[in-house]
Scaffold this motif. Sequence first.
Motif, PDB file in Angstrom:
ATOM      1  N   SER A 263     -27.462 -11.516  -5.065  1.00 52.87           N
ATOM      2  CA  SER A 263     -28.231 -11.404  -3.828  1.00 52.87           C
ATOM      3  C   SER A 263     -27.461 -11.945  -2.628  1.00 52.87           C
ATOM      4  N   HIS A 264     -26.416 -12.765  -2.888  1.00 56.82           N
ATOM      5  CA  HIS A 264     -25.579 -13.313  -1.820  1.00 56.82           C
ATOM      6  C   HIS A 264     -24.134 -13.334  -2.295  1.00 56.82           C
ATOM      7  N   PRO A 265     -23.157 -13.014  -1.421  1.00 58.67           N
ATOM      8  CA  PRO A 265     -21.746 -12.960  -1.850  1.00 58.67           C
ATOM      9  C   PRO A 265     -21.222 -14.259  -2.442  1.00 58.67           C
ATOM     10  N   ASP A 266     -21.785 -15.413  -2.007  1.00 56.38           N
ATOM     11  CA  ASP A 266     -21.304 -16.710  -2.494  1.00 56.38           C
ATOM     12  C   ASP A 266     -21.989 -17.159  -3.776  1.00 56.38           C
ATOM     13  N   GLU A 267     -22.951 -16.360  -4.260  1.00 56.27           N
ATOM     14  CA  GLU A 267     -23.695 -16.756  -5.462  1.00 56.27           C
ATOM     15  C   GLU A 267     -22.785 -16.758  -6.680  1.00 56.27           C
ATOM     16  N   GLN A 268     -22.811 -17.859  -7.421  1.00 53.51           N
ATOM     17  CA  GLN A 268     -21.997 -18.004  -8.623  1.00 53.51           C
ATOM     18  C   GLN A 268     -22.840 -17.635  -9.854  1.00 53.51           C
ATOM     19  N   ARG A 269     -22.262 -16.817 -10.727  1.00 54.07           N
ATOM     20  CA  ARG A 269     -22.974 -16.418 -11.946  1.00 54.07           C
ATOM     21  C   ARG A 269     -22.066 -16.554 -13.155  1.00 54.07           C
ATOM     22  N   GLU A 270     -22.726 -16.887 -14.274  1.00 60.53           N
ATOM     23  CA  GLU A 270     -21.990 -16.921 -15.533  1.00 60.53           C
ATOM     24  C   GLU A 270     -21.859 -15.487 -16.050  1.00 60.53           C
ATOM     25  N   GLU A 271     -20.629 -15.075 -16.301  1.00 59.11           N
ATOM     26  CA  GLU A 271     -20.393 -13.692 -16.717  1.00 59.11           C
ATOM     27  C   GLU A 271     -20.685 -13.542 -18.211  1.00 59.11           C
ATOM     28  N   MET A 272     -21.429 -12.503 -18.560  1.00 56.11           N
ATOM     29  CA  MET A 272     -21.714 -12.202 -19.964  1.00 56.11           C
ATOM     30  C   MET A 272     -21.479 -10.714 -20.187  1.00 56.11           C
ATOM     31  N   ILE A 273     -20.487 -10.377 -20.958  1.00 56.57           N
ATOM     32  CA  ILE A 273     -20.143  -8.980 -21.218  1.00 56.57           C
ATOM     33  C   ILE A 273     -20.595  -8.607 -22.624  1.00 56.57           C
ATOM     34  N   LEU A 274     -21.377  -7.537 -22.722  1.00 57.23           N
ATOM     35  CA  LEU A 274     -21.865  -7.083 -24.020  1.00 57.23           C
ATOM     36  C   LEU A 274     -20.854  -6.157 -24.675  1.00 57.23           C
ATOM     37  N   SER A 275     -20.672  -6.325 -25.957  1.00 55.35           N
ATOM     38  CA  SER A 275     -19.769  -5.445 -26.705  1.00 55.35           C
ATOM     39  C   SER A 275     -20.564  -4.318 -27.345  1.00 55.35           C
ATOM     40  N   GLY A 276     -19.899  -3.173 -27.550  1.00 57.94           N
ATOM     41  CA  GLY A 276     -20.517  -2.060 -28.264  1.00 57.94           C
ATOM     42  C   GLY A 276     -21.554  -1.307 -27.458  1.00 57.94           C
ATOM     43  N   GLU A 277     -22.134  -0.295 -28.100  1.00 68.92           N
ATOM     44  CA  GLU A 277     -23.145   0.560 -27.487  1.00 68.92           C
ATOM     45  C   GLU A 277     -24.536   0.185 -28.013  1.00 68.92           C
ATOM     46  N   ILE A 278     -25.569   0.692 -27.321  1.00 67.97           N
ATOM     47  CA  ILE A 278     -26.937   0.488 -27.801  1.00 67.97           C
ATOM     48  C   ILE A 278     -27.079   1.209 -29.141  1.00 67.97           C
ATOM     49  N   PRO A 279     -27.563   0.557 -30.190  1.00 69.05           N
ATOM     50  CA  PRO A 279     -27.744   1.225 -31.481  1.00 69.05           C
ATOM     51  C   PRO A 279     -28.735   2.382 -31.381  1.00 69.05           C
ATOM     52  N   SER A 280     -28.651   3.299 -32.330  1.00 70.44           N
ATOM     53  CA  SER A 280     -29.562   4.433 -32.339  1.00 70.44           C
ATOM     54  C   SER A 280     -30.968   3.990 -32.746  1.00 70.44           C
ATOM     55  N   PRO A 281     -32.006   4.461 -32.023  1.00 71.17           N
ATOM     56  CA  PRO A 281     -33.374   4.143 -32.435  1.00 71.17           C
ATOM     57  C   PRO A 281     -33.750   4.801 -33.766  1.00 71.17           C
ATOM     58  N   LEU A 282     -32.932   5.752 -34.224  1.00 67.50           N
ATOM     59  CA  LEU A 282     -33.144   6.355 -35.539  1.00 67.50           C
ATOM     60  C   LEU A 282     -32.902   5.348 -36.650  1.00 67.50           C
ATOM     61  N   ASN A 283     -31.945   4.453 -36.403  1.00 64.57           N
ATOM     62  CA  ASN A 283     -31.581   3.480 -37.429  1.00 64.57           C
ATOM     63  C   ASN A 283     -31.324   2.131 -36.766  1.00 64.57           C
ATOM     64  N   PRO A 284     -32.385   1.490 -36.253  1.00 62.90           N
ATOM     65  CA  PRO A 284     -32.183   0.218 -35.546  1.00 62.90           C
ATOM     66  C   PRO A 284     -31.690  -0.871 -36.491  1.00 62.90           C
ATOM     67  N   PRO A 285     -30.970  -1.851 -35.957  1.00 59.99           N
ATOM     68  CA  PRO A 285     -30.459  -2.942 -36.797  1.00 59.99           C
ATOM     69  C   PRO A 285     -31.595  -3.745 -37.426  1.00 59.99           C
ATOM     70  N   THR A 286     -31.321  -4.364 -38.548  1.00 61.25           N
ATOM     71  CA  THR A 286     -32.290  -5.262 -39.172  1.00 61.25           C
ATOM     72  C   THR A 286     -32.350  -6.563 -38.371  1.00 61.25           C
ATOM     73  N   GLY A 287     -33.416  -7.310 -38.586  1.00 59.76           N
ATOM     74  CA  GLY A 287     -33.558  -8.559 -37.854  1.00 59.76           C
ATOM     75  C   GLY A 287     -33.764  -8.302 -36.373  1.00 59.76           C
ATOM     76  N   CYS A 288     -33.103  -9.076 -35.544  1.00 60.24           N
ATOM     77  CA  CYS A 288     -33.157  -8.867 -34.096  1.00 60.24           C
ATOM     78  C   CYS A 288     -32.348  -7.624 -33.752  1.00 60.24           C
ATOM     79  N   ARG A 289     -32.951  -6.706 -33.002  1.00 56.30           N
ATOM     80  CA  ARG A 289     -32.279  -5.445 -32.698  1.00 56.30           C
ATOM     81  C   ARG A 289     -31.084  -5.624 -31.755  1.00 56.30           C
ATOM     82  N   PHE A 290     -31.031  -6.769 -31.107  1.00 55.71           N
ATOM     83  CA  PHE A 290     -29.950  -7.019 -30.154  1.00 55.71           C
ATOM     84  C   PHE A 290     -28.750  -7.724 -30.804  1.00 55.71           C
ATOM     85  N   HIS A 291     -28.900  -8.204 -32.029  1.00 63.78           N
ATOM     86  CA  HIS A 291     -27.877  -9.087 -32.600  1.00 63.78           C
ATOM     87  C   HIS A 291     -26.475  -8.474 -32.706  1.00 63.78           C
ATOM     88  N   PRO A 292     -26.297  -7.131 -32.938  1.00 66.99           N
ATOM     89  CA  PRO A 292     -24.920  -6.620 -33.020  1.00 66.99           C
ATOM     90  C   PRO A 292     -24.135  -6.746 -31.705  1.00 66.99           C
TER      91      PRO A 292
END
Length: 324
Positions: A263-292
């Motif tokens: 929201s402001h150019p001077d705002e500091q944020r912790e960078e978090m980069i996600l690896s991989g693609e969103i899994p297919s809803p046909l075969n979602p991961p077990t457990g937490c769907r976000f864990h991969p």
Amino acid sequence: MSLPLLELRDVKKHFPVTKGLVLQKTVSLVKAVDGVSYAIGSGETLGLVGESGCGKTTTSKLILMLDKPTSGEILFQGQDIHAMASPELETYRRGVQAVFQDPYSSLNPRLRVGDTIAEPLVVNEAITKAEIRERVRELLNLVGLSPRSMELFPHEFSGGQRQRIAIARALALQPQLIVLDEPVSALDVSIRAQIMNLLQDLQQQFGVSYLLIAHDLAAVLHLSTLIIVMYLGKVVETATSAALRAKPLHPYTQALFSAALPSHPDEQREEMILSGEIPSPLNPPTGCRFHPRCPLAMSVCSEIEPVLQVLDNGQQVACHLYTA
């Protein structure tokens, strides 16, 4: 305690995947929406945010009765919309309207703007042509367009003006809830703030509720009272706009904030980069769907699905990091 205007209770929408041309056999299910619950109060804005494919638009189609849920209930002022009799159903359809993403395709190019806005009134109201024309003038004025716009066709307007026309049409029947499906994502950045401010002004004037569906986190934070974050058909976090801006809890929500413009150019944020693609809803991961894709994943995340739990500050999060 008053009833919410609209409430979803454990709503699921599963699409069958079939095999065979003649004797079709269901071989799998796409779990587009998988056990979603939330409520919208009168005059409130609920923001629904997440990447493409998370189930946001499917949810809006269920609310607009463009599709039926596989299970669960959708209640409008305490009544299940799929159990309503004809008069009640007519009231519901009048009371819930929509503004869609693309103003270029949501308006009929063959109809003059005045006829487009008047159409809900012609179909639903027993009033004279003169009264309809006056009502259309009022609606155009409300969204910041001149009365002469009535005689023009959609192609004679800019994208922002067309979205104002779509908003005027949605307001024609004085709805209690408007579903806003990506209302500013197809517009120029310079126009987005104007449309969002218009929506806020109309809400203050008429007390209408909004369900705002978007992947643009800035727009959702600006307009929403309460925000729900979805991932692969599941709710992973629920919080007020202020609480979510101050401290997003779920790693997926943190990643969304990391990817959004500050929201402001001077705002500091912790960078978090996600690896991989969103899994297919046909075969979602077990457990937490976000864990991969989660940089903070633990062994339990792949084994046990976390449940949505309420924390002391009122935020709700479905993550093993916050399991007591």
